[in-house]
Design a protein around this motif. Structure first.
Motif, mmCIF file in Angstrom:
data_model
loop_
_atom_site.group_PDB
_atom_site.id
_atom_site.type_symbol
_atom_site.label_atom_id
_atom_site.label_comp_id
_atom_site.label_asym_id
_atom_site.label_seq_id
_atom_site.Cartn_x
_atom_site.Cartn_y
_atom_site.Cartn_z
ATOM 1 N N ARG A 87 -2.165 7.601 -6.599
ATOM 2 C CA ARG A 87 -3.165 7.699 -5.532
ATOM 3 C C ARG A 87 -2.804 6.671 -4.455
ATOM 4 N N PHE A 88 -3.389 6.847 -3.265
ATOM 5 C CA PHE A 88 -3.099 5.921 -2.167
ATOM 6 C C PHE A 88 -3.479 4.483 -2.512
ATOM 7 N N TRP A 89 -4.649 4.279 -3.140
ATOM 8 C CA TRP A 89 -5.092 2.924 -3.442
ATOM 9 C C TRP A 89 -4.139 2.228 -4.412
ATOM 10 N N GLN A 90 -3.535 3.012 -5.312
ATOM 11 C CA GLN A 90 -2.592 2.421 -6.254
ATOM 12 C C GLN A 90 -1.324 1.951 -5.543
ATOM 13 N N CYS A 91 -0.873 2.726 -4.562
ATOM 14 C CA CYS A 91 0.311 2.341 -3.790
ATOM 15 C C CYS A 91 0.044 1.082 -2.974
ATOM 16 N N ARG A 92 -1.129 1.025 -2.366
ATOM 17 C CA ARG A 92 -1.477 -0.160 -1.573
ATOM 18 C C ARG A 92 -1.540 -1.384 -2.469
ATOM 19 N N ASN A 93 -2.152 -1.259 -3.648
ATOM 20 C CA ASN A 93 -2.238 -2.391 -4.573
ATOM 21 C C ASN A 93 -0.868 -2.775 -5.124
ATOM 22 N N LEU A 94 0.000 -1.793 -5.361
ATOM 23 C CA LEU A 94 1.344 -2.107 -5.830
ATOM 24 C C LEU A 94 2.101 -2.899 -4.762
ATOM 25 N N GLY A 95 1.961 -2.500 -3.494
ATOM 26 C CA GLY A 95 2.568 -3.260 -2.406
ATOM 27 C C GLY A 95 2.022 -4.677 -2.348
ATOM 28 N N SER A 96 0.714 -4.799 -2.454
ATOM 29 C CA SER A 96 0.093 -6.130 -2.475
ATOM 30 C C SER A 96 0.629 -6.963 -3.627
ATOM 31 N N ASN A 97 0.748 -6.335 -4.795
ATOM 32 C CA ASN A 97 1.207 -7.065 -5.976
ATOM 33 C C ASN A 97 2.652 -7.538 -5.848
ATOM 34 N N SER A 98 3.480 -6.766 -5.150
ATOM 35 C CA SER A 98 4.863 -7.213 -4.964
ATOM 36 C C SER A 98 4.893 -8.497 -4.128
ATOM 37 N N ALA A 99 3.980 -8.603 -3.172
ATOM 38 C CA ALA A 99 3.869 -9.821 -2.367
ATOM 39 C C ALA A 99 3.162 -10.928 -3.151
ATOM 40 N N ARG A 100 2.143 -10.582 -3.909
ATOM 41 C CA ARG A 100 1.397 -11.577 -4.678
ATOM 42 C C ARG A 100 2.258 -12.223 -5.752
ATOM 43 N N ALA A 101 3.212 -11.476 -6.297
ATOM 44 C CA ALA A 101 4.117 -12.041 -7.294
ATOM 45 C C ALA A 101 4.913 -13.189 -6.693
ATOM 46 N N VAL A 102 5.327 -13.019 -5.452
ATOM 47 C CA VAL A 102 6.076 -14.054 -4.743
ATOM 48 C C VAL A 102 5.189 -15.266 -4.467
ATOM 49 N N LYS A 103 3.926 -14.993 -4.122
ATOM 50 C CA LYS A 103 2.986 -16.070 -3.788
ATOM 51 C C LYS A 103 2.313 -16.668 -5.021
ATOM 52 N N LYS A 104 2.663 -16.126 -6.194
ATOM 53 C CA LYS A 104 2.093 -16.584 -7.470
ATOM 54 C C LYS A 104 0.569 -16.461 -7.484
ATOM 55 N N MET A 105 0.102 -15.283 -7.065
ATOM 56 C CA MET A 105 -1.327 -14.975 -7.053
ATOM 57 C C MET A 105 -1.613 -13.897 -8.090
ATOM 58 N N PRO A 106 -2.857 -13.798 -8.563
ATOM 59 C CA PRO A 106 -3.200 -12.742 -9.525
ATOM 60 C C PRO A 106 -2.993 -11.353 -8.916
ATOM 61 N N PHE A 107 -2.604 -10.419 -9.774
ATOM 62 C CA PHE A 107 -2.380 -9.042 -9.340
ATOM 63 C C PHE A 107 -3.691 -8.296 -9.123
ATOM 64 N N LYS A 108 -3.644 -7.340 -8.211
ATOM 65 C CA LYS A 108 -4.742 -6.397 -8.019
ATOM 66 C C LYS A 108 -4.591 -5.289 -9.062
ATOM 67 N N PRO A 109 -5.689 -4.614 -9.427
ATOM 68 C CA PRO A 109 -5.587 -3.558 -10.441
ATOM 69 C C PRO A 109 -4.772 -2.365 -9.946
ATOM 70 N N ILE A 110 -3.987 -1.820 -10.864
ATOM 71 C CA ILE A 110 -3.193 -0.624 -10.578
ATOM 72 C C ILE A 110 -3.704 0.544 -11.415
ATOM 73 N N TYR A 111 -4.180 0.238 -12.596
ATOM 74 C CA TYR A 111 -4.628 1.254 -13.543
ATOM 75 C C TYR A 111 -6.121 1.083 -13.820
ATOM 76 N N THR A 112 -6.718 2.096 -14.428
ATOM 77 C CA THR A 112 -8.107 2.002 -14.845
ATOM 78 C C THR A 112 -8.187 1.117 -16.095
ATOM 79 N N GLU A 113 -9.385 0.854 -16.563
ATOM 80 C CA GLU A 113 -9.578 -0.035 -17.723
ATOM 81 C C GLU A 113 -8.881 0.457 -18.962
ATOM 82 N N ASN A 114 -8.770 1.779 -19.152
ATOM 83 C CA ASN A 114 -8.124 2.297 -20.369
ATOM 84 C C ASN A 114 -6.609 2.417 -20.219
#
Length: 119
Positions: A87-114
């Protein structure tokens, strides 16, 4: 002379342009630069090479509608995140997470709770 910039590298093969746009938007929201290049190989190869070539050590591989985020020094195929027809929101969060990994920040959710992708 090749000048490497501190960017998240995205290697693509026949990418879905709408999904790619969301990935890039997620990276931009975190204030990190990115570069998009065409590549050869499957999703795992693209992601592995992108992370290896990124000065920041964070890369994304995109093969059609399959996307993976990879970090340098991880073995090929051991992606941090993988999405298949996301989904679009998953792609946006994956992009954010690639940057957050560099900044050593917590990841945004990509998957549902299950652990599955939400529809």
């Amino acid at each position: 002379m090749i000048i490497n910039k501190p960017t998240v590298i995205i290697y693509t093969r026949d990418p879905d342009e709408d999904l790619l746009r969301e990935i890039c938007a997620g990276i931009e929201e975190e204030g990190v630069l990115y570069e998009v290049h065409s590549g050869k190989g499957d999703m795992d190869t693209l992601a592995y090479e992108a992370a290896k070539d990124s000065m920041l050590g964070s890369g994304i591989g995109m093969d059609g509608r399959r996307i993976a985020m990879q970090m340098a020094r991880l073995p090929k195929g051991k992606n941090v995140f993988e999405l298949n027809v996301p989904r679009f929101w998953q792609c946006r969060n994956l992009g954010s997470n690639s940057a957050r990994a560099v900044k050593k920040m917590p990841f945004k959710p990509i998957y549902t709770e299950n652990g599955e992708m939400s529809l």
